[in-house]
Scaffold this active site. Structure first.
Site: not given
Ligand code: ADP
Length: 402
Positions: A12, A94, A183, A244, A387
């Site tokens: 990743n 990823r 996601h 965010r 993940e």
């Protein structure tokens, strides 16, 4: 494709970091994991965690991703699990944005890399780093199957009416503007793991997945198929997150530009890095927000309440989208760990069949578990996401497909 190896290396690559896990697909064991951070800075850091033995740390400069990945390869080789070992079946990468083209895991070749590159305008923060990781890994093992697993893929089943913004069609098409969602690997893994926890077939289960980490998103999954998700063209839409804003009136951007005199870059920075919990109370870590709120801090209380209120709006909305909800699954850093957030999100929803049992909610565990009372019409669950395992499984399945 023939390969005898049983191990998958999951990479990743971020803009200044690389995270990795070497997983044995026979039993899902993590043979090694680690990360390199602050790549390109004067002082970077590599932390390597072997399955057995002490963690190893290197604090030094890693000039670029090439240097960082070579250092990772050396650490793995020191454990006799280097990139050249015959047990390695594939590398799974990823990749954040797969656009409309990549809706499933994809074997990487030159044209796939070129296409991921073409998507950079819609994923300027993520895809360039993902491509760098792919290029360095391919240079090191050009003969090894490498697979891209996309964060957007699970959301490619959104119906058009959920995926489109109500804007001029030609403009949207010209600039590839639509709701892609992110996601996805986590939402896919958690929705299936929830079905497993309930002993049910994913095809007969409707689940709302609340992925609450630094970034946060909700998805509605009907019979294993994602039908709605809260992130959109970019990972800015939707929930209140660590830094965010999530949903705002788009008119806010014009207002800050025209009346406030902020540049587009300044507004981008404000909404992505200086908003959310951090903007509301000065802290983006939920542990700290809860601690301060419990101590009577008004700013932290407002941040907590805004965070929870936004989730509840989505929960109610997705309930209506699905019509029937069998399970609500909490996952990621906040979802897996914050009993306070889970209790507040599910408070006073008995009419919807949603409630949590305080004693079950208070249990700390890394396992998937139910936290709703046995009479609850909707099962509320805590389901740790994984993940990396999902990427490894999708990668391994693809290289054994042909
Ligand atoms: P990322 O999106 O970076 O993968 P994670 O899923 O690891 O993030 O979530 C990180 C967040 O989880 C932290 O910012 C923190 O707010 C939250 N978190 C971690 N542990 C706890 C805890 N015990 N209680 C509340 N929040 C927690």
């Amino acid at each position: 494709m023939t390969t005898t190896g049983t191990r998958v290396l999951v990479l990743n690559a971020g803009s200044s970091s690389v995270k990795y896990q070497l997983i044995d697909m026979l039993d899902g064991a993590r043979l090694a994991s680690g990360l390199v951070e602050r790549i390109g800075e004067v002082e970077g850091r590599l932390l390597h965690l072997p399955l057995t033995g002490e963690p190893r740390e290197q604090v030094r400069r890693f000039a670029d991703h090439d240097g960082a990945l070579r250092a990772v390869a050396d650490e793995l080789a020191a454990d006799l699990m280097g990139l050249d070992s015959p047990e390695l079946a594939a590398i799974g990468h990823r990749v954040v944005h797969g656009g409309l083209r990549f809706t499933r895991p994809t074997l990487i070749n030159d044209s796939v890399v070129a296409e991921i590159r073409r998507l950079i305008p819609v994923a300027p923060l993520h895809n360039p780093a993902n491509i760098t990781g792919i290029e360095v890994a391919r240079a090191m093992r050009p003969d090894l199957p490498q697979v891209a697993v996309f964060d957007t893929a699970f959301h490619s089943t959104l119906p058009e009416y959920a995926a489109r913004y109500a804007i001029d069609r030609k403009t949207a098409e010209e600039h590839r503007v639509r709701r892609y969602g992110f996601h996805g690997t986590s939402h896919q893994y958690v929705s299936r793991a929830t079905a497993r926890l309930l002993g049910r077939d994913p095809a007969e289960l409707n689940v709302i997945v609340l992925h609450l980490g630094n970034g946060a998103s909700v998805s509605a999954v009907a019979g294993g198929v994602c039908v709605e998700t809260s992130m959109g063209l970019t990972p800015l839409e939707g929930l209140v997150m660590g830094t965010r804003s999530g949903d705002v009136d788009p008119g806010l951007v014009f207002h800050l530009h025209r009346v406030g005199g902020l540049s587009v870059d300044q507004i981008d920075d404000l909404l992505n890095r200086r908003s959310g919990l951090l903007g509301l109370c000065g802290d983006n870590d939920m542990r700290e927000v809860v601690r301060r709120a419990q101590g009577g801090d008004e700013d932290a209380k407002l941040a907590f309440d805004s965070y929870v209120h936004r989730i509840r709006r989505y929960l109610g909305g997705y309930y209506a989208v699905l019509g029937r909800v069998d399970a609500v699954a909490f996952t990621a850093g906040v979802g897996e760990n914050s009993a306070e957030v889970r209790a507040a999100v599910c408070a006073n929803l008995e009419e919807l069949g949603i409630s949590v049992e305080p004693e079950l909610n208070a249990v700390r565990s890394r396992r998937a578990r139910t936290i709703s009372p046995s009479y609850g019409r909707v099962t509320v669950a805590v389901v740790p996401t994984d993940e990396e395992l999902e990427i490894a499984q999708q990668t391994f399945a693809l290289v054994h497909e042909v």
